[in-house]
Design an enzyme around this catalytic site. Sequence first.
Site, PDB file in Angstrom:
ATOM      1  N   GLY B  12       0.897  -1.075  -0.009  1.00  0.00           N
ATOM      2  CA  GLY B  12      -0.078  -0.158   0.043  1.00  0.00           C
ATOM      3  C   GLY B  12       0.819   1.318  -0.153  1.00  0.00           C
ATOM      4  O   GLY B  12       0.143   2.346   0.528  1.00  0.00           O
ATOM      5  N   ASN B  14       1.518   3.130  -2.677  1.00  0.00           N
ATOM      6  CA  ASN B  14       0.859   4.064  -3.494  1.00  0.00           C
ATOM      7  C   ASN B  14      -0.386   4.558  -2.638  1.00  0.00           C
ATOM      8  O   ASN B  14      -0.816   5.728  -2.945  1.00  0.00           O
ATOM      9  CB  ASN B  14       0.540   3.445  -4.852  1.00  0.00           C
ATOM     10  CG  ASN B  14       1.781   3.796  -5.794  1.00  0.00           C
ATOM     11  OD1 ASN B  14       1.995   4.920  -5.796  1.00  0.00           O
ATOM     12  ND2 ASN B  14       1.958   2.879  -6.398  1.00  0.00           N
ATOM     13  N   HIS B 117       1.042   1.758 -12.974  1.00  0.00           N
ATOM     14  CA  HIS B 117       1.827   0.729 -13.548  1.00  0.00           C
ATOM     15  C   HIS B 117       3.209   0.958 -13.576  1.00  0.00           C
ATOM     16  O   HIS B 117       3.693   2.267 -14.174  1.00  0.00           O
ATOM     17  CB  HIS B 117       1.357   0.307 -14.820  1.00  0.00           C
ATOM     18  CG  HIS B 117       2.034  -0.868 -15.416  1.00  0.00           C
ATOM     19  ND1 HIS B 117       1.845  -2.257 -15.329  1.00  0.00           N
ATOM     20  CD2 HIS B 117       2.985  -0.923 -16.535  1.00  0.00           C
ATOM     21  CE1 HIS B 117       2.624  -3.070 -15.938  1.00  0.00           C
ATOM     22  NE2 HIS B 117       3.339  -2.423 -16.623  1.00  0.00           N
TER      23      HIS B 117
END
Lengths: 222, 222
Positions: B12, B14, B117
């Site tokens: 987590g 991000n 991504h």
Amino acid sequence: MIRIAVLASGGGTNLQALLDACAAGRVDGRVAVVLSNVPGAGALDRARAAGAAVELLPSRGVADREAYDRAVLERLRPHAPDLVCLAGWMRLLGPAFLAAHGPLPSTRGCPRVMNVHPALLPAFPGLHVQQAALDYGARFSGCTVHFVDAGTDTGPVIVQAVVPVLQDDDARALAARILVQEHRIYPQAVQWFAEGRLSLEGRRVRVAGAAAAEGALVQPAS
Amino acid sequence: MIRIAVLASGGGTNLQALLDACAAGRVDGRVAVVLSNVPGAGALDRARAAGAAVELLPSRGVADREAYDRAVLERLRPHAPDLVCLAGWMRLLGPAFLAAHGPLPSTRGCPRVMNVHPALLPAFPGLHVQQAALDYGARFSGCTVHFVDAGTDTGPVIVQAVVPVLQDDDARALAARILVQEHRIYPQAVQWFAEGRLSLEGRRVRVAGAAAAEGALVQPAS
């Protein structure tokens, strides 16, 4: 001093960058011969102006690719090139041509044919790549100098440069921004080859004596 | 202030970048709910610590993807998210989920699901992308925030950042360098969405009010 053969189908600005780099001593080499498959290609004028030998071998209507490749080999042979540089060369080269310029002990596993492609491979191989980058909505593109293998723009990467894609770019504007970087990185790659600094591990190209981020790549200009 | 749902399968980081950006006022929004498919995922602890609602919906052994997607939708619905952010979410989302978060007039054609991504798409989609970039011999990689469509990492690009690949990188070192940029560009993309500045033309994402090269992309850090 290496002997360089350049194969060009178009106007020859990348050829000019190589000619200029050799003349300025930034490349320890000499463009021995320029071969084009297109009569009247600007590359031929540039070659003549620089005093390089010129070979014209029209490919239009030639269906037998192997025979054409053999003819290219025959035209290049008297010039004994150490390295073949594709510069806007619009034909695939077959296995016979590539085998004739394959790795030597002195090239540490590196083949002896290079190409420059106007995209950050593996993104956008093939043709019309600037429009493809714009249509995709990519925020960056760039260019790649790579060794040539039997695929289309699939060979081991020697050096890349990045440019931004601007919101209002068209293909022409993006191509021009990328071309500036092609003219920087292609002579750089050839010089590394001439200095014997390139080697191949798997498909990773090592640049001997380069700092971690220096030499192995060219940073974006802006 | 938009309401954000974050779907996360892993540690987590991000998510944390989004939580921090909201807390600091760099994103005009609030993480209303964090849903994970992995019991014990670090993302859940981060969500609780920040006071966000937490939903755990284990996916292990769940074969019916549509049913799972519907269950996710049901868990999110009470939190009425304006935007769903995937952050290390390791499951493909099906058409029903995407349709439920499709474009609205107020989003000017933009869908309401985003992902980050760790590669410069369209290069290196899918999994194990840092190793893929190293094996390819790419000189640059980076990260991409994009809208999510039914494909794997194929949706319209909102913002990208570039990092160099260094000669002695392993996948871990490259991943760490890219992650720093992910933490920069994901909150930036969410803020543009919150400000209503994003619109979609074909698959090109426009950022209203951005200078040509500013806003529409993040330049390399070094």
